[in-house]
Design an enzyme around this catalytic site. Structure first.
Site, mmCIF file in Angstrom:
data_model
loop_
_atom_site.group_PDB
_atom_site.id
_atom_site.type_symbol
_atom_site.label_atom_id
_atom_site.label_comp_id
_atom_site.label_asym_id
_atom_site.label_seq_id
_atom_site.Cartn_x
_atom_site.Cartn_y
_atom_site.Cartn_z
ATOM 1 N N HIS A 46 0.812 -1.217 0.000
ATOM 2 C CA HIS A 46 0.000 0.000 0.000
ATOM 3 C C HIS A 46 0.843 1.264 0.000
ATOM 4 C CE1 HIS A 46 -3.670 -2.231 0.378
ATOM 5 N NE2 HIS A 46 -3.291 -2.799 1.505
ATOM 6 N N GLU A 146 -6.450 -11.703 6.461
ATOM 7 C CA GLU A 146 -7.256 -10.486 6.359
ATOM 8 C C GLU A 146 -8.518 -10.704 5.527
ATOM 9 O OE1 GLU A 146 -4.700 -7.506 4.653
ATOM 10 O OE2 GLU A 146 -3.540 -8.990 3.556
ATOM 11 N N ASP A 172 -9.065 -4.947 6.060
ATOM 12 C CA ASP A 172 -9.551 -5.877 5.044
ATOM 13 C C ASP A 172 -10.383 -6.991 5.671
ATOM 14 O OD1 ASP A 172 -8.694 -4.963 2.476
ATOM 15 O OD2 ASP A 172 -6.642 -5.413 3.047
#
Length: 277
Positions: A46, A146, A172
């Site tokens: 990310h 996740e 998530d």
């Protein structure tokens, strides 16, 4: 050759505390590493960390005893190998949902006979070294659970040889369970919190590391062995918020939040259009 500081902390039964770098800055990575935390993880999933900036960040962290980890973009043998060859002493592998995916991540981290990592330690020779057996014993493989599917398969994931622990992805995980993408410290979602607790309990039963982002004192009390307490971007945004609220109006500075500014800009644009007509 060095030893993996994070492994030593965990072996001593202590809770490891670290930071994450999302902005791809070697300067920030160096500041974090020299601040005395147990680990710094460099985010390629990310964050804005490219292959070139990753190399410079790992060089910066190497000045310290802090363990450099990399969260790779995905579960890929080449990406994991590149991060480790560049000098990472462990990886965080996202979106692991079953034992087969976990086995692939673990195998990518270790040389034969424990895995399938290709031998080519470009910078790693200056860290954990080039002896395959030594590296196999020192490198860390953390997989991320996740999703609802990963949660359902947590025990088989943890039973996978070579998986050292689970880094929980709360946001998530919450979305996968029908909730909102929030961290553990901000959550009031009992479904999400129960899922996080279930993964942590499974790690404890398996004797594996449970890791998460959050408050070190609270998460350590809950049994987490690794806690990432902040990232570079959250620190910057927090400092900016403090600066905004502490700026005296006597300085002649008018500070609006971004939504107010957009509304003002829109109003000014509409006024201009009217005047032009």
């Amino acid at each position: 050759m060095s030893t993996n500081h994070l492994l030593e902390v965990l072996a001593a039964g202590e809770t490891a505390v670290g930071l994450s770098c999302m902005l791809g800055s070697a300067q920030i990575a160096e500041e974090f590493a020299l601040a005395g935390f147990d680990y710094v993880y460099l985010d390629q999933q990310h964050g804005t960390t490219s292959a070139d900036t990753l190399l410079e960040m790992l060089r910066a962290v190497a000045r310290s005893e802090t363990t450099p980890l990399v969260r790779v973009a995905k579960n890929d043998v080449a990406l994991i190998g590149q991060a480790l060859d560049a000098g990472a002493e462990g990886v965080i592998v996202p979106m692991i949902e079953d034992a087969a995916a976990a086995a692939g991540a673990a195998a990518a981290c270790r040389y034969h006979p424990l895995g399938q990592r290709s031998w080519g330690p470009l910078r790693a020779v200056y860290g954990l070294g080039s002896d395959p057996a030594t590296v196999n014993a020192q490198v860390i493989c953390l997989v991320m659970i996740e999703s609802a599917k990963g949660l359902a398969n947590v025990d088989e994931i943890l039973a996978t040889p070579g998986v050292d622990g689970v880094y929980i992805g709360p946001a998530d995980l919450a979305v996968s369970l029908g909730g909102l993408p929030v961290g553990v410290e901000q959550s009031g979602d009992q479904i999400q919190l129960a899922a996080i607790a279930a993964i942590q309990d499974a790690c404890a039963r398996a004797g594996k590391v449970a890791a998460i982002t959050g408050n070190a004192a609270r998460r350590s009390a809950d049994g987490f062995r690794m806690v990432t307490v902040a990232s570079d971007i959250t620190m910057i945004r927090s400092a900016l918020a403090t600066a905004r609220t502490s700026t005296p109006q006597s300085y002649g500075v008018i500070i609006r939040n971004p939504s107010e500014k957009r509304a003002t800009d829109s109003a000014e644009t509409n006024t201009t259009k009217v005047l032009v007509k």
